[in-house]
Design a protein around this motif. Structure first.
Motif, PDB file in Angstrom:
ATOM      1  N   LEU A 430       0.828  -1.208   0.000  1.00 35.00           N
ATOM      2  CA  LEU A 430       0.000   0.000   0.000  1.00 35.00           C
ATOM      3  C   LEU A 430       0.860   1.255   0.000  1.00 35.00           C
ATOM      4  CD1 LEU A 430      -2.798  -1.012   2.552  1.00 35.00           C
ATOM      5  CD2 LEU A 430      -2.919  -1.061   0.055  1.00 35.00           C
ATOM      6  N   ASN A 431       2.014   1.189   0.636  1.00 38.12           N
ATOM      7  CA  ASN A 431       2.914   2.343   0.704  1.00 38.12           C
ATOM      8  C   ASN A 431       3.698   2.579  -0.585  1.00 38.12           C
ATOM      9  OD1 ASN A 431       3.610   2.052   4.213  1.00 38.12           O
ATOM     10  ND2 ASN A 431       2.632   3.775   3.180  1.00 38.12           N
ATOM     11  N   THR A 432       3.297   1.908  -1.664  1.00 38.93           N
ATOM     12  CA  THR A 432       3.928   2.171  -2.970  1.00 38.93           C
ATOM     13  C   THR A 432       2.991   2.919  -3.903  1.00 38.93           C
ATOM     14  OG1 THR A 432       3.210   0.056  -3.963  1.00 38.93           O
ATOM     15  CG2 THR A 432       5.303   0.057  -2.755  1.00 38.93           C
ATOM     16  N   GLY A 442     -14.714  -0.737   9.458  1.00 44.85           N
ATOM     17  CA  GLY A 442     -15.514  -0.811  10.675  1.00 44.85           C
ATOM     18  C   GLY A 442     -14.962  -1.906  11.571  1.00 44.85           C
ATOM     19  N   HIS A 443     -15.839  -2.839  11.980  1.00 43.63           N
ATOM     20  CA  HIS A 443     -15.504  -4.091  12.675  1.00 43.63           C
ATOM     21  C   HIS A 443     -15.210  -3.925  14.159  1.00 43.63           C
ATOM     22  CE1 HIS A 443     -14.390  -8.262  13.020  1.00 43.63           C
ATOM     23  NE2 HIS A 443     -13.171  -7.974  13.432  1.00 43.63           N
ATOM     24  N   VAL A 444     -14.407  -2.941  14.556  1.00 43.11           N
ATOM     25  CA  VAL A 444     -13.965  -2.853  15.945  1.00 43.11           C
ATOM     26  C   VAL A 444     -14.835  -1.899  16.769  1.00 43.11           C
ATOM     27  CG1 VAL A 444     -11.907  -2.711  17.404  1.00 43.11           C
ATOM     28  CG2 VAL A 444     -11.657  -3.205  14.990  1.00 43.11           C
ATOM     29  N   HIS A 445     -15.818  -1.289  16.135  1.00 45.05           N
ATOM     30  CA  HIS A 445     -16.784  -0.426  16.825  1.00 45.05           C
ATOM     31  C   HIS A 445     -16.100   0.782  17.483  1.00 45.05           C
ATOM     32  CE1 HIS A 445     -19.970  -3.894  17.296  1.00 45.05           C
ATOM     33  NE2 HIS A 445     -19.294  -3.980  16.158  1.00 45.05           N
ATOM     34  N   ARG A 446     -15.223   1.458  16.743  1.00 47.64           N
ATOM     35  CA  ARG A 446     -14.513   2.600  17.301  1.00 47.64           C
ATOM     36  C   ARG A 446     -14.265   3.647  16.219  1.00 47.64           C
ATOM     37  NH1 ARG A 446      -8.828  -0.789  18.038  1.00 47.64           N
ATOM     38  NH2 ARG A 446      -8.273  -0.837  15.820  1.00 47.64           N
ATOM     39  N   ASN A 447     -14.064   4.879  16.652  1.00 49.62           N
ATOM     40  CA  ASN A 447     -13.833   6.004  15.735  1.00 49.62           C
ATOM     41  C   ASN A 447     -12.367   6.438  15.795  1.00 49.62           C
ATOM     42  OD1 ASN A 447     -16.520   6.501  14.679  1.00 49.62           O
ATOM     43  ND2 ASN A 447     -17.079   7.201  16.721  1.00 49.62           N
ATOM     44  N   THR A 448     -11.494   5.608  15.301  1.00 50.34           N
ATOM     45  CA  THR A 448     -10.075   5.924  15.417  1.00 50.34           C
ATOM     46  C   THR A 448      -9.463   6.250  14.060  1.00 50.34           C
ATOM     47  OG1 THR A 448      -9.483   3.588  15.234  1.00 50.34           O
ATOM     48  CG2 THR A 448      -9.774   4.481  17.448  1.00 50.34           C
ATOM     49  N   VAL A 449      -8.315   6.920  14.095  1.00 55.80           N
ATOM     50  CA  VAL A 449      -7.538   7.244  12.903  1.00 55.80           C
ATOM     51  C   VAL A 449      -6.116   6.735  13.112  1.00 55.80           C
ATOM     52  CG1 VAL A 449      -6.551   9.097  11.506  1.00 55.80           C
ATOM     53  CG2 VAL A 449      -8.920   9.259  12.298  1.00 55.80           C
ATOM     54  N   THR A 450      -5.604   5.993  12.141  1.00 54.74           N
ATOM     55  CA  THR A 450      -4.254   5.451  12.197  1.00 54.74           C
ATOM     56  C   THR A 450      -3.437   6.023  11.051  1.00 54.74           C
ATOM     57  OG1 THR A 450      -5.118   3.389  13.134  1.00 54.74           O
ATOM     58  CG2 THR A 450      -2.873   3.335  12.274  1.00 54.74           C
ATOM     59  N   VAL A 451      -2.185   6.318  11.325  1.00 53.78           N
ATOM     60  CA  VAL A 451      -1.287   6.902  10.330  1.00 53.78           C
ATOM     61  C   VAL A 451      -0.382   5.818   9.749  1.00 53.78           C
ATOM     62  CG1 VAL A 451       0.558   8.576   9.951  1.00 53.78           C
ATOM     63  CG2 VAL A 451      -1.265   9.092  11.563  1.00 53.78           C
ATOM     64  N   PHE A 452      -0.299   5.754   8.429  1.00 54.35           N
ATOM     65  CA  PHE A 452       0.673   4.907   7.749  1.00 54.35           C
ATOM     66  C   PHE A 452       1.594   5.821   6.951  1.00 54.35           C
ATOM     67  CE2 PHE A 452      -2.686   1.962   8.745  1.00 54.35           C
ATOM     68  CZ  PHE A 452      -1.994   0.798   9.096  1.00 54.35           C
ATOM     69  N   LYS A 453       2.705   6.167   7.567  1.00 51.69           N
ATOM     70  CA  LYS A 453       3.615   7.124   6.941  1.00 51.69           C
ATOM     71  C   LYS A 453       4.382   6.499   5.792  1.00 51.69           C
ATOM     72  CE  LYS A 453       4.361  10.070  10.987  1.00 51.69           C
ATOM     73  NZ  LYS A 453       5.384  10.709  11.862  1.00 51.69           N
ATOM     74  N   SER A 454       4.890   7.359   4.941  1.00 45.11           N
ATOM     75  CA  SER A 454       5.719   6.911   3.838  1.00 45.11           C
ATOM     76  C   SER A 454       7.009   6.284   4.374  1.00 45.11           C
ATOM     77  CB  SER A 454       6.063   8.085   2.918  1.00 45.11           C
ATOM     78  OG  SER A 454       7.074   7.712   2.000  1.00 45.11           O
ATOM     79  N   PRO A 455       7.452   5.182   3.777  1.00 44.93           N
ATOM     80  CA  PRO A 455       8.744   4.618   4.195  1.00 44.93           C
ATOM     81  C   PRO A 455       9.928   5.404   3.657  1.00 44.93           C
ATOM     82  CG  PRO A 455       7.816   3.336   2.397  1.00 44.93           C
ATOM     83  CD  PRO A 455       6.779   4.363   2.763  1.00 44.93           C
ATOM     84  N   VAL A 456       9.661   6.385   2.787  1.00 45.11           N
ATOM     85  CA  VAL A 456      10.716   7.180   2.168  1.00 45.11           C
ATOM     86  C   VAL A 456      10.457   8.648   2.510  1.00 45.11           C
ATOM     87  CG1 VAL A 456      11.906   7.778   0.025  1.00 45.11           C
ATOM     88  CG2 VAL A 456      10.852   5.509   0.278  1.00 45.11           C
ATOM     89  N   GLU A 461       4.154  11.511  -0.219  1.00 46.70           N
ATOM     90  CA  GLU A 461       2.893  11.129  -0.851  1.00 46.70           C
ATOM     91  C   GLU A 461       2.609   9.632  -0.758  1.00 46.70           C
ATOM     92  OE1 GLU A 461       5.870  11.792  -4.332  1.00 46.70           O
ATOM     93  OE2 GLU A 461       5.449  12.630  -2.341  1.00 46.70           O
ATOM     94  N   LEU A 462       3.592   8.835  -0.364  1.00 49.12           N
ATOM     95  CA  LEU A 462       3.381   7.389  -0.220  1.00 49.12           C
ATOM     96  C   LEU A 462       2.680   7.038   1.096  1.00 49.12           C
ATOM     97  CD1 LEU A 462       6.744   5.954  -1.621  1.00 49.12           C
ATOM     98  CD2 LEU A 462       4.576   6.286  -2.808  1.00 49.12           C
ATOM     99  N   GLY A 463       2.473   8.014   1.960  1.00 50.87           N
ATOM    100  CA  GLY A 463       1.720   7.772   3.180  1.00 50.87           C
ATOM    101  C   GLY A 463       0.223   7.809   2.933  1.00 50.87           C
ATOM    102  N   PHE A 464      -0.541   7.141   3.783  1.00 53.20           N
ATOM    103  CA  PHE A 464      -2.008   7.176   3.665  1.00 53.20           C
ATOM    104  C   PHE A 464      -2.632   7.111   5.051  1.00 53.20           C
ATOM    105  CE2 PHE A 464      -0.954   2.676   3.665  1.00 53.20           C
ATOM    106  CZ  PHE A 464      -1.983   2.066   4.373  1.00 53.20           C
ATOM    107  N   TRP A 465      -3.920   7.426   5.099  1.00 48.23           N
ATOM    108  CA  TRP A 465      -4.673   7.466   6.351  1.00 48.23           C
ATOM    109  C   TRP A 465      -5.592   6.259   6.465  1.00 48.23           C
ATOM    110  CZ3 TRP A 465      -3.502  10.960  10.002  1.00 48.23           C
ATOM    111  CH2 TRP A 465      -2.852  12.125   9.605  1.00 48.23           C
TER     112      TRP A 465
END
Length: 560
Positions: A430-432, A442-456, A461-465
């Motif tokens: 995904l980071n490419t 959904g699934h876990v019944h929570r309103n959370t946000v996780t960061v997937f930063k770019s490996p470079v 721009e290779l990061g996503f939310w």
């Protein structure tokens, strides 16, 4: 804080009743609905805050509904609104929005997840493991009103659509609780605006008259016909109680009249072949939805029974998808096509707005029905992973911004223990893709946000939310809106906002809210983001140089 004046249940004969208002059957014998409150807010305006149970309150069992109010369980009040938290986590170091403005609107949509529409009278639910404590997923009194809450949420969406239109909406899985045909028909029919008869087996009316108990038939409003909606498959949608594939014994229990005899499938090594407990059901003749037929087999002289119903039969993945073609709202199939049925693959993609380079990739990441591993965790086989990569490749090569919609989050417990594709492999791929904006789930019944930063570092721009939407069944009982904007520097801002259904005072949907709060308190379930469980944010995303140039000509300009 603004005190909630509408949480005032009447205690009568040891049972809690809520008086509904505004619902009557007119002279033409046309069913009426349950209207929501005229004041529609999001959590930007105000939040729902549970009122703490008094320190001296005794512990009570989840099925003791008549004691909820008298012991201080299930009360709530309004708290202040939550502003958007600006998140720059995946932007270049030192990036500032001080001189940046929002230039154009690209897309607006809503998500709802984990509605868990429940046939409360089914002999094949697993109420036994929840009604005296233990597991609120197995039982909580919100199961009496799941169709009413969904109807209230849809009415709230319709009201929001009048002021700021939605391009589309999505159900992120676990539409139903037990993979039953009648549960899924309720779900689709609520979206379609049909008459809803929320009972099963024999028609019962615990409080004589219309619109005054959880069993009464009513007319759902239905989603505004201008809003197309799409569906994601969840584990509860095609597994019994979200965990296992029904065998012949379980299938017979679904449609028969004898309460299912089963052991604890999560701890007993015999799994679905274990026995020892009757699973229980709700007695639809009782005003408070009493639990019966639950407990050790040796405590019953004869097996407990409930009226049988062939419409309770469990659905396979293919059968579940097929039902979405029987609809009066758009699009027919709600994303699924004949190819999905032919291939037994619940993954597809679509582009919600013509002449807008945004692609939604709907991914089935639930366990395979023929796999004997635990069925409640994230799972990708090679076929679905290769399909996902081909969809991402197509979007990237054709200059489309992309959103992945799946039921189960990328990072979830034990994902690597049985999935053919590991979490590490998935995230690395995904980071490419610089055009990937979001993974929503959904699934876990929570309103959370996780960061997937770019490996470079030099390619932010290779990061996503990764954005999760909570459940409409459990507190905080919310859906989420997304608004994607193009900024003056050709970055992207994604505004995410939690919304509470605008429940009317005295309605069943409001009663369900108090039950959801009481359930959280009785079971001592954590509120992931206290005190309201809500989270609003502006998520900023860097685009590639190529995509920055392309996106400048798209969107509806925002007046300065």
């Amino acid at each position: 804080m603004e005190k909630n004046s509408c949480m005032s249940p009447l205690l009568f004969a040891g049972l809690i009743f809520i008086l509904t208002n505004g619902c009557r059957k007119d002279d033409s014998n046309v069913w009426q609905g349950y209207p929501i409150d005229s004041k529609v807010n999001s959590t930007l305006d105000r939040t729902v805050i549970p009122v703490a149970v008094p320190a001296n309150a005794p512990a009570i069992f989840p099925d003791e509904l008549s004691r909820y109010a008298e012991e201080g369980y299930g009360f709530w009040e309004y708290g202040p609104g939550l502003d958007y938290e600006q998140r720059l986590d995946i932007m270049p170091t030192g990036y500032s929005t001080a001189a940046v403005s929002h230039s154009a609107k690209l897309l607006r949509f809503f998500t709802m997840s984990d509605i868990h529409l429940t046939d409360k009278e089914s002999p094949a639910q697993q109420i036994c493991f929840g009604y005296k404590g233990g597991n609120s997923s197995a039982y909580s009194p919100v199961i009496l009103y799941t169709t009413h809450v969904l109807d209230a949420a849809i009415q709230t969406i319709n009201a929001l659509h009048k002021t700021s239109r939605f391009d589309f909406g999505m159900g992120l899985g676990d539409a139903v609780n037990n993979a039953q045909y009648n549960e899924l028909r309720w779900y689709i029919d609520v979206f379609d605006g049909k008459n809803i008869n929320p009972g099963s087996g024999v028609q019962e009316d615990p409080v004589p008259g219309p619109y005054n108990d959880y069993q009464d038939e009513y007319l759902a409003e239905g989603l505004n016909r201008d809003i197309p909606w799409y569906q994601v498959l969840g584990n509860h949608d095609h597994f019994s109680t979200g965990v296992f594939t029904p065998d012949d014994y379980v299938r017979q229990a679904y449609v028969g009249g004898v309460i299912m005899n089963m052991g604890n499938i999560m701890t007993d090594p015999m799994g679905i072949n274990s026995r020892g407990f009757y699973m229980g059901a709700i007695d639809g003749r009782t005003p408070g939805g009493d639990v019966f037929g639950a407990g050790p087999v040796d405590s019953f002289q004869t097996p407990p029974t409930t009226p049988a119903d062939v419409n309770r039969h469990p659905l396979t993945r293919k059968e579940w998808m097929s039902e979405f073609f029987n609809t009066s709202s758009k699009p027919v199939g709600h994303g699924f096509t004949q190819a999905n049925l032919d291939n037994n693959l619940a993954s597809y993609s679509f582009e919600p707005v013509s002449d807008m380079p945004i692609k939604i990739i709907v991914l089935d990441d639930t366990q395979d029905e023929n796999n004997d591993d635990t069925k409640e965790q994230g799972y990708l086989d090679n076929q679905r992973f290769n399909w996902l990569l081909s969809e991402l490749d197509e979007g990237q090569s054709n200059g489309k911004l992309m959103i992945i919609a799946a039921h189960i989050p990328v990072m979830y417990d034990d994902y690597d223990s049985h999935s053919q594709i590991s979490e590490k492999t998935l995230v690395e791929k995904l980071n490419t893709y610089p055009n990937l904006l979001l993974w929503i789930s959904g699934h876990v019944h929570r309103n959370t946000v996780t960061v997937f930063k770019s490996p470079v570092d030099s390619l932010p721009e290779l990061g996503f939310w990764h954005v999760e939407t909570s459940s409409l069944r459990d507190f905080p009982q919310q859906f989420r809106t997304f608004e994607i904007l193009r900024n003056s520097d050709s970055t992207i801002s994604m505004f995410i906002n939690n919304v509470d259904p605008a429940v009317r005072e005295g309605s069943f949907a409001e009663l369900s809210r108090s039950y959801a709060i009481a359930t959280q308190q009785v079971f001592n379930n954590p509120i992931i983001i206290p005190p309201s469980g809500s989270y609003n944010a502006e998520l900023v995303k860097q685009l590639s140089t190529e995509m920055k140039s392309k996106i400048q000509k798209f969107g509806t300009p925002i007046p300065k």
